[in-house]
Enzyme design. Structure first.
Site, PDB file in Angstrom:
ATOM      1  CG  ASP A  45      -0.354  -0.051   2.510  1.00 34.29           C
ATOM      2  OD1 ASP A  45       0.872  -0.257   2.593  1.00 34.29           O
ATOM      3  OD2 ASP A  45      -1.085   0.125   3.521  1.00 34.29           O
ATOM      4  CB  SER A  46       4.592   1.656  -0.090  1.00 34.47           C
ATOM      5  OG  SER A  46       4.821   0.503  -0.877  1.00 34.47           O
ATOM      6  CG  ASP A  84       0.497  -3.988   2.099  1.00 31.95           C
ATOM      7  OD1 ASP A  84       0.477  -4.788   3.057  1.00 31.95           O
ATOM      8  OD2 ASP A  84       1.398  -3.144   1.932  1.00 31.95           O
ATOM      9  CE  LYS A 114       3.258  -5.860   3.946  1.00 34.46           C
ATOM     10  NZ  LYS A 114       2.735  -4.686   4.685  1.00 34.46           N
ATOM     11  CD  GLU A 116       0.728  -1.521   7.911  1.00 36.24           C
ATOM     12  OE1 GLU A 116       0.429  -0.694   8.802  1.00 36.24           O
ATOM     13  OE2 GLU A 116       1.221  -1.187   6.819  1.00 36.24           O
ATOM     14  CD  GLU A 183       8.163  -0.417   7.513  1.00 39.31           C
ATOM     15  OE1 GLU A 183       7.190  -1.122   7.165  1.00 39.31           O
ATOM     16  OE2 GLU A 183       8.384   0.719   7.053  1.00 39.31           O
TER      17      GLU A 183
HETATM   18  O1  KIV Z   1       3.611  -1.152   1.670  1.00 40.44           O
HETATM   19  C1  KIV Z   1       4.792  -1.531   1.677  1.00 40.44           C
HETATM   20  O2  KIV Z   1       5.576  -1.188   0.787  1.00 40.44           O
HETATM   21  C2  KIV Z   1       5.239  -2.361   2.771  1.00 40.44           C
HETATM   22  C3  KIV Z   1       6.700  -2.702   2.812  1.00 40.44           C
HETATM   23  C4  KIV Z   1       7.453  -1.526   3.272  1.00 40.44           C
HETATM   24  C5  KIV Z   1       6.979  -3.894   3.627  1.00 40.44           C
HETATM   25  O3  KIV Z   1       4.481  -2.735   3.599  1.00 40.44           O
END
Ligand code: KIV
Length: 266
Positions: A45-46, A84, A114, A116, A183
């Site tokens: 989600d970056s 994500d 993924k 968090e 992280e």
């Molecule tokens: O969203 C992302 O890019 C991440 C990585 C930094 C692990 O969660």
């Protein structure tokens, strides 16, 4: 080139073979990452701050993720493709988590998702795993918590926080995650967690002793505009190279040097 699965990653940890993971947001880069045998591609989600111009990952929607996951899927064949789950798509309601993750897997082509967080997301993780959707956990600096954390800082520095993170890692393992992103965590703590859980840990700013490493692709390529975190190693300087190329093109156009006869149909 055999397909990487969640089982492959577990096997790699057992053999002490490091996992190389990168974020990716489009098909052409996914093809490049496949060509270089990157083990895990994360559609992070970056994408919010890296590609969509947001200040952080909070505004990223399911539709944003869906769009980018599908693009990466089209370019990927070998890597394990992880998507994500964006902010507020899974935290408070396991049924909603399954609905959203199900879309990313069924329609988007992701092979895992993924999420968090620690104890608070265990009900959602369990519901996903029971639905046969593999889940990667993410502890330490969790960017979706940036508003509460008040910034991006190293996590787990006090003894109490470190012990809490070890406990959370074990809880996530118990809930069924197949891997764990750590992280911005002190290297000693990441090493301890990596020893105490059987699932692979994938570090970003978490030292050498994790079972694998992940970086944001644009950071690695030197495409990121502005400062990058201490843990980033820039393997190329594509932003300055791109700037030079664009400037050269503009100058050539203005000076009537482009197109030359070589680029012209005569
Ligand atoms: O969203 C992302 O890019 C991440 C990585 C930094 C692990 O969660």
């Amino acid at each position: 080139m055999s397909k990487v699965t969640t089982a492959t990653l577990l096997e790699m940890k057992k053999k002490g073979e490091k996992i190389a993971a990168l974020t990716c947001y489009d098909a052409s880069m996914a093809r490049l990452l496949n060509g270089e045998e990157i083990d895990v591609i994360l559609v992070g989600d970056s994408v919010g701050n890296v590609k969509l111009g947001y200040d952080n990952t909070i505004p990223v929607t399911m539709e944003d993720m869906f769009h980018h996951v599908r693009a990466v899927r089209r370019g990927n064949s070998r890597a394990l493709l992880v998507a994500d789950m964006p902010f507020l798509s899974y935290e408070n309601d396991p049924k909603e988590a399954v609905r959203n993750a199900g879309r990313l897997v069924k329609e988007g082509g992701a092979e895992a998702v993924k999420v968090e967080g620690g104890l608070e997301v265990v009900p959602s993780i369990k519901a996903l795993v029971q639905t046969n959707i593999p889940v990667m956990g993410h502890l330490g600096l969790t960017p979706q918590s940036v508003l509460r954390l008040g910034g991006y800082r190293v996590q787990g520095k006090t003894t109490e926080d470190a012990e809490k993170m070890v406990t959370q890692a074990r809880i996530l393992e118990g809930a069924g995650v197949f891997a764990l992103v750590l992280e911005a965590v002190p290297a000693s703590l990441a090493k301890e967690i990596s020893k105490k859980v059987a699932v692979p840990t994938i570090g970003i700013g978490a030292g050498l002793e994790c079972d694998g490493q992940i970086l944001v692709l644009d950071d690695l390529l030197g495409l990121t505009d502005g400062p990058v975190p201490k843990f980033v190693k820039q393997y190329a300087a594509l932003r300055s190279a791109s700037s030079r190329a664009v400037k050269q093109f503009r100058d050539d156009v203005k000076k009537k040097k482009f197109p030359s006869p070589e680029q012209t149909y005569l």
